[in-house]
Design an enzyme around this catalytic site. Structure first.
Site, PDB file in Angstrom:
ATOM      1  N   HIS A 292       0.824  -1.219   0.000  1.00 55.11           N
ATOM      2  CA  HIS A 292       0.000   0.000   0.000  1.00 55.11           C
ATOM      3  C   HIS A 292       0.858   1.269   0.000  1.00 55.11           C
ATOM      4  O   HIS A 292       0.932   1.954  -1.009  1.00 55.11           O
ATOM      5  CB  HIS A 292      -1.002   0.038   1.158  1.00 55.11           C
ATOM      6  CG  HIS A 292      -2.010  -1.041   1.116  1.00 55.11           C
ATOM      7  ND1 HIS A 292      -2.790  -1.291   0.007  1.00 55.11           N
ATOM      8  CD2 HIS A 292      -2.382  -1.963   2.048  1.00 55.11           C
ATOM      9  CE1 HIS A 292      -3.586  -2.306   0.245  1.00 55.11           C
ATOM     10  NE2 HIS A 292      -3.354  -2.742   1.475  1.00 55.11           N
ATOM     11  N   ASP A 343      -5.785  -7.453  -3.576  1.00 55.75           N
ATOM     12  CA  ASP A 343      -6.157  -7.192  -2.185  1.00 55.75           C
ATOM     13  C   ASP A 343      -7.528  -7.761  -1.832  1.00 55.75           C
ATOM     14  O   ASP A 343      -7.690  -8.966  -1.688  1.00 55.75           O
ATOM     15  CB  ASP A 343      -6.059  -5.700  -1.899  1.00 55.75           C
ATOM     16  CG  ASP A 343      -6.014  -5.384  -0.403  1.00 55.75           C
ATOM     17  OD1 ASP A 343      -6.191  -6.309   0.406  1.00 55.75           O
ATOM     18  OD2 ASP A 343      -5.798  -4.222  -0.046  1.00 55.75           O
TER      19      ASP A 343
END
Length: 459
Positions: A292, A343
């Site tokens: 991220h 994700d």
């Protein structure tokens, strides 16, 4: 060879012929109309595949093809570095906001509710579904960042075996990134909803890693180490886990600076932002991937990358959860260190992940071509993140079509309307910026072929 001749009309779907493609089969010689050779698509290329599922040779080999793929282009199989497969069960949920706007934290409560509902059968079904959708999107390797370890009744690590079973059932190459998860927040005890994630201590973690190592399929399954986040693991445990992972020669992954609250809690507890703390306390090396980094300062990221670190972005999930857009443009050492993940699997479309990696930077900076290489090429950079960069983050010999790599491919239907009018020189740009998973008509994992929407041969 004209673009019109390559793109004219719809051709037959990729055929799956069971006999020659079983494990232990004779060598294959694959010849697609166009093959990606690292810098461009080239015609007439032959790819020789050994019985062990590795590529033996690539080029104008002068050998008779055992499988011709007219009106098809061959790409390296895409590498999904970061997935939570069970979260496929949240698709379509959590998108209504009767009490006003939501956030990552309100989404997390919906995820915990899903965890509370999942039994072994439902978990397995969701994982198989997610992995099959990945194959249909051209993904042949998945890094499964796995932290839902236990059944509802005991701390049994039963779901670790289930996620491996799901990957084998779907026929995808699995890199099990097994997560250490011990805290409910920085310095906080686990909440009741997090008990199924718990690892009691480092010894219990490495004992389970040893058990998993003994159960892996050595051809299609690999293991990596994970500290879930600075929220879920104390810094001293992160340091110790990282050191042991390096000793064992395992890759190491971690969520880093996804949310401002995480940074605020870390500053309060340690006096440093998470990435600053990692840079100070760890010998980063080339096997650490930070996932991220949506709120990472470019200077901290540049230091991390300069020490060998890697970054995995998940643009569709980061947008869905309102995480933010990582500030990648100022960092000049990104190329080769960047990878992509699906994700939460709210949407599995890797070409979308690729283009939104760049589009996010365009929206943030109000300019175009922010991640282009020195030659100004954009699509090549994004494909690299989805292939070579991902393979580097997982330490798996995949992500490119060259000798020694696994024979993992994504097959492109050149006759699909989404690609109508392309030229060979602009084909990659057409795929990355103009197409979706619908142009994928098949995949291969270790030389075992699968048509889009079907099960793998032999299962």
């Amino acid at each position: 060879m004209s673009a019109s001749s390559l793109a004219s009309g719809r051709q037959r779907d990729l055929e799956i012929e069971p006999g020659p493609l079983e494990a232990g089969a004779e060598s294959q010689i694959i010849q697609a109309e166009l093959t990606w050779t690292g810098m461009q698509f080239e015609p007439g290329i032959e790819v020789a595949i050994a019985p062990n599922g590795r590529i033996e040779a690539v080029g104008l080999l002068g050998r008779r093809p055992t499988r011709s793929l007219p009106n098809r282009a061959l790409l390296p199989g895409l590498v999904n570095v970061h997935s939570h497969a069970f979260q496929r069960g949240l698709r379509g949920l959590g998108e209504r906001f009767p009490d006003g706007t939501g956030s990552f934290w309100t989404w997390r409560e919906a995820m915990y509710a899903l965890v509370g509902r999942l039994d072994a059968e439902a978990f397995l079904r969701l994982c198989v579904q997610a992995f099959r959708e990945m194959l249909d999107a051209g993904i042949t390797t998945v890094g499964e960042f796995h932290y839902l370890h236990h059944s509802n009744v005991s701390a049994d690590f039963a779901y670790d075996a289930l996620v491996l079973k799901a990957a084998a059932t779907a026929g995808i190459r699995m890199f099990l990134l097994n997560a250490y998860y011990a805290k409910g927040g920085v310095g906080q005890r686990l909440a009741a909803a997090q008990r199924r994630f718990e690892t009691a201590n480092r010894r219990a973690y490495w004992d389970q890693m040893d058990r998993l190592e003994a159960s892996l399929d050595p051809v299609t399954q690999t293991l990596g180490a994970v500290a879930h986040s600075i929220r879920a693991v104390d810094i001293d445990d992160i340091v110790a886990l990282h050191e042991e992972a390096r000793r064992r020669k395992l890759v190491f992954h971690m969520h880093v600076e996804e949310q401002p609250r995480e940074i605020e809690e870390c500053l309060a507890a340690y006096g440093r932002r998470p990435m600053q703390l990692l840079n100070e306390r760890l010998d980063i090396g080339g096997h650490f991937t930070a996932v991220h980094c949506t709120h990472t300062h470019p200077d901290d990221m540049a230091r991390f990358l300069a020490r060998g670190g890697r970054v995995c972005a998940c643009p569709l999930t980061e947008a869905n959860l309102g995480d933010g857009i990582p500030d990648l443009y100022p960092v000049q050492v990104l190329h080769g260190s960047l990878s992509l993940g699906t994700d939460s699997n709210a949407r599995i479309g890797f070409f979308e992940e690729m283009r939104w990696l760049e589009y996010g930077q365009r929206l943030r900076n109000e300019r175009r071509g922010l991640l282009a290489d020195r030659a100004g090429e954009m699509a090549r950079v994004l494909l690299e993140a989805a292939t070579d960069g991902g393979a580097g983050a997982l330490g798996v010999p995949a992500g490119s079509i060259q000798a020694g790599m696994w024979a993992d491919f994504a097959v492109i239907d050149l006759g699909h309307p989404a690609l109508a009018g392309y030229g060979v020189e602009s084909l990659l740009d057409s795929i990355v910026f103009g197409a979706g998973a619908e142009v994928i008509c098949g995949t291969a994992v270790g030389g075992r072929w699968r048509a889009r929407g079907s099960g793998p041969v032999g299962l």
